[in-house]
Every structure is written in C-alpha cells, then in structure tokens.
Design an enzyme around this catalytic site. Structure first.
Site, PDB file in Angstrom:
ATOM      1  N   GLU A 286       0.864  -1.174   0.000  1.00 47.87           N
ATOM      2  CA  GLU A 286       0.000   0.000   0.000  1.00 47.87           C
ATOM      3  C   GLU A 286       0.904   1.229   0.000  1.00 47.87           C
ATOM      4  O   GLU A 286       1.629   1.466   0.969  1.00 47.87           O
ATOM      5  CB  GLU A 286      -0.939  -0.013   1.208  1.00 47.87           C
ATOM      6  CG  GLU A 286      -1.959  -1.153   1.154  1.00 47.87           C
ATOM      7  CD  GLU A 286      -2.731  -1.191  -0.148  1.00 47.87           C
ATOM      8  OE1 GLU A 286      -3.321  -0.162  -0.540  1.00 47.87           O
ATOM      9  OE2 GLU A 286      -2.727  -2.251  -0.816  1.00 47.87           O
ATOM     10  N   CYS A 320      -1.155   9.667   3.103  1.00 40.16           N
ATOM     11  CA  CYS A 320      -1.175   9.201   1.715  1.00 40.16           C
ATOM     12  C   CYS A 320      -2.465   9.617   1.025  1.00 40.16           C
ATOM     13  O   CYS A 320      -2.529   9.679  -0.199  1.00 40.16           O
ATOM     14  CB  CYS A 320      -0.982   7.688   1.657  1.00 40.16           C
ATOM     15  SG  CYS A 320      -2.176   6.750   2.633  1.00 40.16           S
TER      16      CYS A 320
END
Length: 515
Positions: A286, A320
C-alpha cells in the site's frame, strides 16, 4: 456473542472535561519520556545494539525514548518465535482468537488518551489527529475480530453424489509487517491484527521515526493476554532489517505500507524464491498518492474550499490520502483559490502539545526534503501562500504552502511531496478536470464537489482511485464503512478495513471423502 461493530467515537476538545483529560494524559506521558524499550521476541524482552533515539519533532531537544537496535539475528529469532506460536494460535477456535482481540481493543480503549499523548510527542500529532489515530486502531481490532468469525464459516460448495465435500479457509503462517510512521498506531495495528485475527503470527518492523508507539502497542498485547510469539517486535534501521525480513525463506507474507519507491523494491525482493523457501510469498504493497479534489462551477464553493484546506493540511499533509492537487474549473478558479488561501492562512502553526492546527513535520530529513520541493516549485508555478520554515524550539515547522496556476505536467502536480503543500490547477471545464485528475501514476483517493448529478455519476465511473469522495473531504476513511486502498502505483488495493481483508492472509483447503 459480540456487540454489533461500531466505530470508536471522537472527543470534542472544545469541552472542558475533554481538554482536561487530554492534558492529564500529556502530563503523565511527559513524565515518562526518555525511557528505553527492548525488542519483544516470543514474549521476552531482548535488548540489543546501541540504543536508537526517538525525538519530538516539535522540539527535537526532547527525547521521547530509545529503543533497542536489532540485527538480522534478531529477525531470525523473531521468525522462529512466530512460527513456534503459529501451530497453537492457528488451530485455536476463531471465536477464542476474536475474544482475545476484543480484550486487546478494550485495553487500547481504556488507555486511549495515553496512546494519543504518545503520538502527540513522538509523531507531532495534534489532539484530534492523535485521538483519531488511536480510535482507528481500536476500530481495526474490533472489526477484524468479527471478520475472523465470518472467515471461519465453511466455504459453500455444491453437493456431489456419493461424496462428502468440505472447503474451508485457514491461516498461512508467520509474516512480516512493515508499517509507516504517519499513522504509527492505526496502520501498525491494522496491518498486524488482520493477519493475526485470521490465525497467523507476525514480526513487526516499525518505522524508525515512531518506534516507541510500537513498543507501547506490544505492552497492550501483553496486557490483553495474547500468547507470546503471536506478535513480535524488532526495532532498528529500516534497510538492513527490512531486507532481511523480506528476503527470509521463512517469511510467509509481507504486509507493507509506505512510499512507492520502497514498496516497489520490497515487491521485487518478495518475488524471489530463496534457498529453503517452500512457498510463494504473498506481498501486499500500500503505497502513496497524488490525490486530487475537483471543484466545478456548480459546487458549494465555501464547503469545497474548507474541505480542500482540511484535506491538504491535516497532520501537515503527511497522509497518503491528503489532497495535494486541487483542480478547479476556470469559471470559479479565482474565487476558490482566494477562499483556500484565506482558510489555509488562518491555520495556526505551533506545538502539537498545544493542539495547534498545523505542527512540525516528522523529521529533519523530511523537513529538508519538503523545503527543497517548495524551492524547486517556485520556478514551476506561482507561490501564493507560505513557502517558508518557522524557527521555533528547533522544531521542523513549515508554513502551509499553496502554489497557484500549476501546470498539469509540473513536478508539483506529479510528485508526492508528503508535506503541507497544495498545488492548485486550472481546468478549462469539467472534461478537462477529469483528464487532469486521471493523468497520474497514482490512484489512491480523490474527490469531486459538484451539484450536478450527471457529473457525480461520471465521477463514480471515470475518476480512477481506490477511494472516491463526493462533496466531502478526501481524508478520514472509516474502518468497515469505507474500505481503504489504492490502485495502480498506489498499491495492491488490499482494502484495509474491508470485509475481505483477512482473506488475503488465508488459503483454502478442500477435502473430498468417497462414501
């Protein structure tokens, strides 16, 4: 058996009793700063190497604590301990594993402000960001505990005359968990308790910037009575330990969250079969994002600008999912830009312990990197707000920064800066905004503010991201409500906090018996 899953509530720090409780936690943790935490291997505390320091990014002279510096031999020992615990843990009834995790969630809940205070000191999170991180950790534990019960149910198969056929899911083994520093409890807890809920065991290699919070989590694991070896902690330098853990022939899976560059390197290494390795490793990456919010001419401009500021500058843009590109159609571009600059300019910058809206970035290294990107950006676009460091107690402060008229092909619009920097791009119309939105290697989060139903529907179909938000901010996914994970160079779309997350760490077995 368990109460229905519900997310952990947040505090309203405008209330005097909530403020007093957080201040009390800050005082308690403040008195405990400067301690030392060893490795945790098989439930035993193991000291090793020259201690590694962790310091408060808002006041680097303040030592948060030190941790042991493990070596490759400690990775070997931790994997031995994890495999040693695997047989008993994986065959333990799912309901018992779930009960153990619910007890862990209860420990985290009782100590919520304490954990949040550690994050305020070590990660520079203000009160709301820190508490939200701990609440998300609690949500992960509660949600995955219940998910384990569903995964323990037999897999439906069709009958066949003269045979009894059964299929079920089972755990795969001991794996590596390599979390980031920006959500030092929530992501670490989610990445590790998901596999553990499914019956696996883990070796956690936390980020070097936030190792003390990881150590506090292992304290909670012990307090909850989870058997030794199910969770193991090895702190130390990222590259050497991480490479050995990823390459190890006994590492069954790798669960990583972090930068694109590191993630691609790990994915490549995890694909190699080493001598003695008897399986294909599973690897879940991820990674980052260059997340965009579109505002069209029909939008509620006040709400859109407020959402952009919150999404861009919450936790100093070190998410993020943070909004780093604001794409505005030409007709309302100037008005939206003015509102964003005004809103961002009103954010107070100061210490996390004072609950400032914007605090220090995580480290001197990150501070220098962000400032270098800002300096380079001056030649790419028009700087309309911020752009400077703030000298206060030696902390790593940077003013909220906004660039206007950013070309879609500029580095400012394509590179993940991971700091309090927002690039505002002008689109000719909605079609152009969609084109700019998708013109990136990343595909994590994004959003659209519009009152046009046709455009909202188009956004659902055409905007390529793993998590799309319509008429709201683009950060703050809730466990079990908005499964989170990106596509393309933003990762493997493993969807943390989703109903199939545990399935990633399980394999199916089928048994057919002829009557």
């Amino acid at each position: 058996m368990f109460e229905p899953y519900r997310t952990e509530p947040y505090s309203d720090f405008r209330r005097p009793e909530a403020r007093a409780a957080y201040e009390l936690a800050l005082a308690g943790v403040g008195a405990a700063l400067g301690g030392h935490d060893p490795l945790v291997i098989g439930g035993e505390h193991v000291d090793a190497g020259e201690p590694l320091e962790s310091r408060d990014p808002c006041r680097p002279s303040e030592l948060v604590g030190t941790v042991a510096q493990g070596g490759t031999e400690h990775v070997d020992q931790a994997l031995d301990a994890a495999w040693g615990a695997f047989a008993a843990w994986s065959t333990r009834p799912a309901v018992e594993r779930a009960e153990a995790l619910v007890k862990l969630a209860a420990v985290l809940r009782r100590r919520k402000f304490e954990f949040a205070a550690w994050e305020t000191y070590e990660a520079g999170k203000n009160w709301a960001e820190a508490e939200a991180d701990v609440a998300e950790a609690i949500d992960f534990v509660e949600y995955y505990a219940r998910s384990a019960l569903a995964m323990a149910e037999p897999v439906p198969v069709h009958p066949w005359p003269g045979e009894i056929n059964h299929s079920w899911l089972q755990a795969i083994g001991a794996g590596a968990v390599i979390p980031p520093w920006n959500f030092p409890l929530a992501i670490l807890v989610g990445m590790s308790t998901g596999p553990v809920a499914a019956g696996n065991t883990v070796v956690i290699k936390p980020a070097s910037d936030t190792p003390v919070i990881a150590a506090r989590f292992l304290d909670a694991v012990a307090e909850a009575g989870i058997p030794p070896g199910v969770f193991n902690l090895v702190t130390g330098p990222g590259a050497a330990l991480g490479d050995h853990l990823v390459d190890h022939p006994r590492t069954r899976f790798v669960n990583f969250t972090g930068s694109k560059e590191v993630g691609l390197r790990i994915a490549e290494r995890a694909a190699v079969v080493h001598p003695g390795q008897r399986f294909l490793k599973r690897a879940f990456m991820e990674l980052g994002g260059k997340d965009a919010l579109i505002v069209d001419e029909t939008a509620d401009l006040e709400a859109a600008a407020a959402a952009a500021v919150t999404s861009a500058f919450g936790f100093q843009g070190q998410k993020c999912s943070a909004c780093s590109r604001l794409i505005v159609v030409d007709e309302v571009y100037d008005e939206v830009l003015d509102r964003v600059v005004t809103g961002a300019g009103q954010l107070d910058v100061g210490p996390a312990v004072d609950n400032s809206a914007v605090t220090a970035v995580i480290s001197g290294r990150q501070h220098a990197s962000i400032l270098a990107e800002i300096e380079s950006g001056r030649d790419q676009a028009k700087l309309v707000l911020g752009g400077d460091a703030i000298d206060r107690d030696g902390g790593f402060y940077i003013k909220p920064t906004v660039f206007a008229d950013v070309p879609a092909d500029a580095r400012l619009a394509r590179h993940e800066i991971f700091g309090p920097v927002l690039s505002v791009l002008r689109a000719a119309d909605f079609d152009d905004a969609v084109r700019i939105f998708n013109d990136t290697d990343f595909a994590l989060t994004g959003g659209l503010f519009s009152r046009e139903r046709d455009r909202l529907d188009r956004a659902r179909r055409e905007l390529r991201v793993g998590n799309l938000y319509l008429n709201r901010k683009i950060t703050g996914a809730l466990v079990g409500i908005q499964p989170f994970g990106g596509m393309d160079m933003s990762g493997s779309n493993a969807k943390a906090g989703g109903p199939d997350y545990l399935r990633l760490f399980m394999e199916m077995k089928t048994v057919a018996e002829r009557l």
